[in-house]
Every structure is written in structure tokens, then in C-alpha cells.
Scaffold this motif. Structure first.
Motif, PDB file in Angstrom:
ATOM      1  N   SER A   1       4.790 -24.074 -68.412  1.00 35.97           N
ATOM      2  CA  SER A   1       4.351 -22.853 -69.094  1.00 35.97           C
ATOM      3  C   SER A   1       3.946 -21.841 -68.021  1.00 35.97           C
ATOM      4  O   SER A   1       3.751 -22.190 -66.848  1.00 35.97           O
ATOM      5  CB  SER A   1       3.155 -23.150 -70.003  1.00 35.97           C
ATOM      6  OG  SER A   1       2.006 -23.426 -69.224  1.00 35.97           O
ATOM      7  N   ASP A   2       3.789 -20.586 -68.424  1.00 37.01           N
ATOM      8  CA  ASP A   2       3.347 -19.558 -67.481  1.00 37.01           C
ATOM      9  C   ASP A   2       1.987 -19.915 -66.891  1.00 37.01           C
ATOM     10  O   ASP A   2       1.756 -19.736 -65.696  1.00 37.01           O
ATOM     11  CB  ASP A   2       3.277 -18.191 -68.167  1.00 37.01           C
ATOM     12  CG  ASP A   2       4.650 -17.623 -68.469  1.00 37.01           C
ATOM     13  OD1 ASP A   2       5.646 -18.066 -67.859  1.00 37.01           O
ATOM     14  OD2 ASP A   2       4.723 -16.727 -69.334  1.00 37.01           O
ATOM     15  N   GLU A   3       1.092 -20.427 -67.715  1.00 34.93           N
ATOM     16  CA  GLU A   3      -0.244 -20.794 -67.237  1.00 34.93           C
ATOM     17  C   GLU A   3      -0.172 -21.945 -66.236  1.00 34.93           C
ATOM     18  O   GLU A   3      -0.880 -21.946 -65.227  1.00 34.93           O
ATOM     19  CB  GLU A   3      -1.153 -21.182 -68.413  1.00 34.93           C
ATOM     20  CG  GLU A   3      -1.460 -20.041 -69.360  1.00 34.93           C
ATOM     21  CD  GLU A   3      -0.319 -19.740 -70.352  1.00 34.93           C
ATOM     22  OE1 GLU A   3       0.536 -20.623 -70.623  1.00 34.93           O
ATOM     23  OE2 GLU A   3      -0.278 -18.603 -70.838  1.00 34.93           O
ATOM     24  N   GLU A   4       0.665 -22.932 -66.524  1.00 35.23           N
ATOM     25  CA  GLU A   4       0.821 -24.056 -65.593  1.00 35.23           C
ATOM     26  C   GLU A   4       1.411 -23.590 -64.265  1.00 35.23           C
ATOM     27  O   GLU A   4       0.990 -24.036 -63.196  1.00 35.23           O
ATOM     28  CB  GLU A   4       1.710 -25.134 -66.212  1.00 35.23           C
ATOM     29  CG  GLU A   4       1.048 -25.882 -67.347  1.00 35.23           C
ATOM     30  CD  GLU A   4       2.014 -26.790 -68.086  1.00 35.23           C
ATOM     31  OE1 GLU A   4       1.603 -27.923 -68.403  1.00 35.23           O
ATOM     32  OE2 GLU A   4       3.168 -26.371 -68.341  1.00 35.23           O
ATOM     33  N   LEU A   5       2.385 -22.693 -64.326  1.00 35.33           N
ATOM     34  CA  LEU A   5       2.961 -22.143 -63.096  1.00 35.33           C
ATOM     35  C   LEU A   5       1.908 -21.379 -62.297  1.00 35.33           C
ATOM     36  O   LEU A   5       1.843 -21.516 -61.076  1.00 35.33           O
ATOM     37  CB  LEU A   5       4.129 -21.216 -63.411  1.00 35.33           C
ATOM     38  CG  LEU A   5       5.495 -21.859 -63.538  1.00 35.33           C
ATOM     39  CD1 LEU A   5       6.527 -20.828 -63.978  1.00 35.33           C
ATOM     40  CD2 LEU A   5       5.924 -22.532 -62.261  1.00 35.33           C
ATOM     41  N   ASP A   6       1.086 -20.591 -62.978  1.00 35.47           N
ATOM     42  CA  ASP A   6       0.023 -19.848 -62.300  1.00 35.47           C
ATOM     43  C   ASP A   6      -0.935 -20.796 -61.578  1.00 35.47           C
ATOM     44  O   ASP A   6      -1.304 -20.557 -60.425  1.00 35.47           O
ATOM     45  CB  ASP A   6      -0.751 -18.966 -63.277  1.00 35.47           C
ATOM     46  CG  ASP A   6       0.041 -17.763 -63.763  1.00 35.47           C
ATOM     47  OD1 ASP A   6       1.061 -17.407 -63.120  1.00 35.47           O
ATOM     48  OD2 ASP A   6      -0.347 -17.188 -64.793  1.00 35.47           O
ATOM     49  N   ARG A   7      -1.334 -21.871 -62.254  1.00 35.04           N
ATOM     50  CA  ARG A   7      -2.238 -22.854 -61.627  1.00 35.04           C
ATOM     51  C   ARG A   7      -1.565 -23.526 -60.433  1.00 35.04           C
ATOM     52  O   ARG A   7      -2.178 -23.697 -59.373  1.00 35.04           O
ATOM     53  CB  ARG A   7      -2.696 -23.899 -62.640  1.00 35.04           C
ATOM     54  CG  ARG A   7      -3.784 -23.415 -63.574  1.00 35.04           C
ATOM     55  CD  ARG A   7      -4.430 -24.540 -64.360  1.00 35.04           C
ATOM     56  NE  ARG A   7      -3.489 -25.302 -65.166  1.00 35.04           N
ATOM     57  CZ  ARG A   7      -3.126 -24.983 -66.407  1.00 35.04           C
ATOM     58  NH1 ARG A   7      -3.631 -23.909 -66.986  1.00 35.04           N
ATOM     59  NH2 ARG A   7      -2.284 -25.745 -67.066  1.00 35.04           N
TER      60      ARG A   7
ATOM     61  N   ARG B   1       9.080 -16.129 -57.455  1.00 37.39           N
ATOM     62  CA  ARG B   1       9.820 -15.377 -58.465  1.00 37.39           C
ATOM     63  C   ARG B   1      10.282 -16.353 -59.543  1.00 37.39           C
ATOM     64  O   ARG B   1      10.777 -17.432 -59.239  1.00 37.39           O
ATOM     65  CB  ARG B   1      11.065 -14.713 -57.876  1.00 37.39           C
ATOM     66  CG  ARG B   1      10.793 -13.534 -56.995  1.00 37.39           C
ATOM     67  CD  ARG B   1      10.216 -12.323 -57.704  1.00 37.39           C
ATOM     68  NE  ARG B   1      11.128 -11.685 -58.625  1.00 37.39           N
ATOM     69  CZ  ARG B   1      11.899 -10.663 -58.326  1.00 37.39           C
ATOM     70  NH1 ARG B   1      11.895 -10.154 -57.118  1.00 37.39           N
ATOM     71  NH2 ARG B   1      12.683 -10.148 -59.251  1.00 37.39           N
ATOM     72  N   ARG B   2      10.082 -15.946 -60.774  1.00 33.37           N
ATOM     73  CA  ARG B   2      10.636 -16.684 -61.915  1.00 33.37           C
ATOM     74  C   ARG B   2      11.956 -15.999 -62.252  1.00 33.37           C
ATOM     75  O   ARG B   2      11.997 -14.789 -62.430  1.00 33.37           O
ATOM     76  CB  ARG B   2       9.684 -16.619 -63.100  1.00 33.37           C
ATOM     77  CG  ARG B   2      10.180 -17.413 -64.267  1.00 33.37           C
ATOM     78  CD  ARG B   2       9.203 -17.338 -65.439  1.00 33.37           C
ATOM     79  NE  ARG B   2       9.351 -18.568 -66.183  1.00 33.37           N
ATOM     80  CZ  ARG B   2       8.372 -19.274 -66.665  1.00 33.37           C
ATOM     81  NH1 ARG B   2       7.133 -18.891 -66.496  1.00 33.37           N
ATOM     82  NH2 ARG B   2       8.603 -20.371 -67.328  1.00 33.37           N
TER      83      ARG B   2
ATOM     84  N   LEU C   1       0.855 -22.345 -58.556  1.00 31.45           N
ATOM     85  CA  LEU C   1       0.983 -21.369 -57.473  1.00 31.45           C
ATOM     86  C   LEU C   1      -0.338 -21.145 -56.758  1.00 31.45           C
ATOM     87  O   LEU C   1      -0.374 -21.053 -55.521  1.00 31.45           O
ATOM     88  CB  LEU C   1       1.529 -20.051 -58.014  1.00 31.45           C
ATOM     89  CG  LEU C   1       2.972 -20.122 -58.501  1.00 31.45           C
ATOM     90  CD1 LEU C   1       3.340 -18.857 -59.253  1.00 31.45           C
ATOM     91  CD2 LEU C   1       3.924 -20.369 -57.350  1.00 31.45           C
ATOM     92  N   ASP C   2      -1.444 -21.055 -57.504  1.00 27.55           N
ATOM     93  CA  ASP C   2      -2.765 -20.886 -56.884  1.00 27.55           C
ATOM     94  C   ASP C   2      -3.094 -22.063 -55.972  1.00 27.55           C
ATOM     95  O   ASP C   2      -3.546 -21.878 -54.847  1.00 27.55           O
ATOM     96  CB  ASP C   2      -3.854 -20.728 -57.942  1.00 27.55           C
ATOM     97  CG  ASP C   2      -3.814 -19.381 -58.643  1.00 27.55           C
ATOM     98  OD1 ASP C   2      -3.145 -18.449 -58.132  1.00 27.55           O
ATOM     99  OD2 ASP C   2      -4.441 -19.267 -59.719  1.00 27.55           O
TER     100      ASP C   2
END
Length: 139
Positions: free
Chosen positions: A16-22, A95-96, A24-25
Motif C-alpha cells: 500500500s502507499d502507507e507501507e511504501l512510505d514506511r 519513484r512509483r 522508504l523512511d
């Protein structure tokens, strides 16, 4: 000695976008602490990533990625010594991708298709680095 390592992998499930954000952080913090730079492309549960840094540090990170239960089918496309980093400005450029890419960048989209032959990208390592660089220059 610095190296550039490029690999492709398949996620065990779509992020998910949220999982990708985590992710990446976490990765950006780790990479910055180890003086690793790089670029990550993600599409349809598939990754292509360039990592740059001291050989033993990058190789150690690759072993962690291979052991990570979120990844399968990790294929090393390029592992080469470098004098200058292509992605030195980012601990984790990202990049997605989707199928709306144009020009040379569109050539990489088939590697992210659902029925993509993972081994096929190994035949095109220069394409992988060219596309990673093109996205890196557009950030």
C-alpha cells in the motif's frame, strides 16, 4: 572501494502507499547512516533498485534484502566498482511507476507486468541503469 549494485525483486504481496512510505523512511534512515545512496523503482509489486556505497556495506545490505521475507526472486543485475556515484544525492530516491510512462522510460514497464519473466531483465542491465538514472535526474 565503492560499488554500484542493481537488483530486481518481487514483493510477496502488493505494498500500500502507507507501507511504501514506511519502508522508504526506514531504508532512507539506514542508508544515510551507512553512507549508501540509491534509487528505487516500484510497480505492481516489483522492485528495481540501485545501491551505491562501500562494497562490504552494500553487499551486507543485499544479504539483508535477500533474507527479508517481504522479497522473493532477488536477481543481481549489476555489481561493479565505481569512481563516482550516479545517485549520490539520495539515501533513497524513489519513484512509483505505472503504465503511462513515455519515451525511453516506457521500455522498462514490461519488466513490471504481472506475468513478467523475472530472469528476462538480467538480459538488459544497461536498460535498468539507464532508466534508474533517468528517474534520478527527474527528481
Amino acid at each position: 572501494m565503492d560499488i554500484q549494485l542493481i537488483y530486481s525483486s518481487v514483493a510477496v504481496r502488493e505494498f500500500s502507499d502507507e507501507e511504501l512510505d514506511r519502508l522508504l523512511d526506514t531504508c532512507a534512515s539506514f542508508n544515510a547512516s551507512k553512507n549508501i545512496s540509491g534509487m528505487l523503482l516500484y510497480c505492481n509489486g516489483k522492485f528495481i533498485q540501485a545501491l551505491e556505497g562501500e562494497a562490504d556495506v552494500v553487499d551486507g545490505l543485499l544479504h539483508k534484502i535477500i533474507a527479508d521475507i517481504k522479497h522473493t526472486k532477488v536477481n543481481v543485475l549489476v555489481r561493479t566498482p565505481i569512481k563516482k556515484r550516479d545517485f549520490g544525492g539520495w539515501a533513497m530516491g524513489f519513484r512509483r511507476l505505472d503504465s503511462r510512462l513515455h519515451g525511453d522510460s516506457a521500455k522498462i514497464v514490461p519488466f513490471f507486468e504481472i506475468d513478467f519473466d523475472q530472469d528476462g531483465i538480467c538480459e538488459h542491465p544497461n536498460l535498468a541503469i539507464a532508466v534508474l538514472k533517468s528517474f534520478g535526474s527527474s527528481l
